[in-house]
Design an enzyme around this catalytic site. Sequence first.
Site, PDB file in Angstrom:
ATOM      1  CG  ASP A 144      -2.352   1.424  -2.302  1.00 42.85           C
ATOM      2  OD1 ASP A 144      -1.594   0.587  -2.972  1.00 42.85           O
ATOM      3  OD2 ASP A 144      -3.486   0.966  -1.438  1.00 42.85           O
ATOM      4  CD  GLU A 163      -2.580  -5.002  -2.385  1.00 40.04           C
ATOM      5  OE1 GLU A 163      -2.806  -6.138  -2.177  1.00 40.04           O
ATOM      6  OE2 GLU A 163      -2.457  -4.146  -1.558  1.00 40.04           O
ATOM      7  CG  ASP A 180       1.767  -6.815  -2.440  1.00 33.30           C
ATOM      8  OD1 ASP A 180       2.396  -6.145  -1.691  1.00 33.30           O
ATOM      9  OD2 ASP A 180       0.615  -6.817  -2.545  1.00 33.30           O
TER      10      ASP A 180
END
Length: 408
Positions: free
Chosen positions: A79, A172, A195
Amino acid sequence: MSVQERLIRYCKVNTQSDPNSETIPSSKRQFDLANLLKKEMEEIGLVDIQLTEQCYLYGTLPSTLDEESETVGFIAHMDTAPDFSGENVNPRIIENYDGEDIHLNEQIILSVNDFPSMKNYIGKDLIVTDGNTLLGADDKAGIAEILEACDWLMKHPEIKHGKIKVAFTPDEEIGRGADCFDVAGFGCDFAYTLDGGEVHIVADETFNAASADIHIKGFSIHPGSAKDKMINALNIAQEFHALLPKDARPEHTEGREGFYHLHDMSGNVEEANLHYILRNHDLKKLELQKESLTLAKEYINKLYKRDLVDVVIHDEYRNMYEILKDNPRPVEIAKKALTTLGLNVEMESIRGGTDGATLTFKGLPCPNLGTGGGNYHGRYEYCCIQEMEQAVQCILNIVELVSTKEGL
């Protein structure tokens, strides 16, 4: 397909999560990318591929070793943030960046005065937006790097490695990415979320996080006859907020300093609502922040001699360093993998959270690695191609260290 081609392809798929949704995933459009990735994983040769009803995508790169070895995992989220549009993303490549302002479109400029760290990318190739959307490198760069590494390993069977697990998660960006993650089924000794930002940074620490909802009751009456009768809930809301320390707001904090962030405020004379997020790397200090909200409530209720203010506090995630400090091996392996690339490794205490924080507390040690992107969640987002390539090599180095037990 190169790592940058993968990223550009993924960025064009709108996967914004929806904080107002109660479904998992919060937006069905996340399945658009999940299905695309599932097909790519099949083409690469991953096995045991599973796409769940909650939009969690898992896969396995089989071991090429004759003996047993540890299983390492790599995780990224599908996402993108709801803060800025992810619809009709049009990435473009700036080759051999000259260190000057980048005109994203006729009106929007990525200015080096606003973002002086852009000077660090002189001579490198950048992927940027057209100024109308976010890019989505957070975290599609991580996905691209993981699959690029898997593809390389499948094309080079002479490189011996143990079993490797990959997972791509939804939601997330709204704090739910690890809620339905199947840690037991994933079956890893430890894992890494990809990330982060600059590729030389390893993060083994996040905030401890909580949120608070403040409900305030007022008493509405015609303002012409309001003396000693009206209680304006909006005024009470301002009084409540003023009781919290001004220097502990996000705009005045940095490093390991925690904060109270008034994220949303609404209401009228009759009632008002405030929503705060509370963050601190130190759990004891976070507990004091929560206590201060309760004390502010009690003060106002006592001042007005009635129960006007109600506070409901929700715990969200914990600082993963509480676990990783006693299990430093995944961090040490990552540091060695990056040092092998000639990079000067920096450790980071994230002023935020990752899926890895929750997963670490669920029993899967999971530090966070950089992907080469920056200026996330807005139109000025970018990603450096050379750093993406280094992130791919970092994954391969980690796999080698784990497989050869050099990381022990």
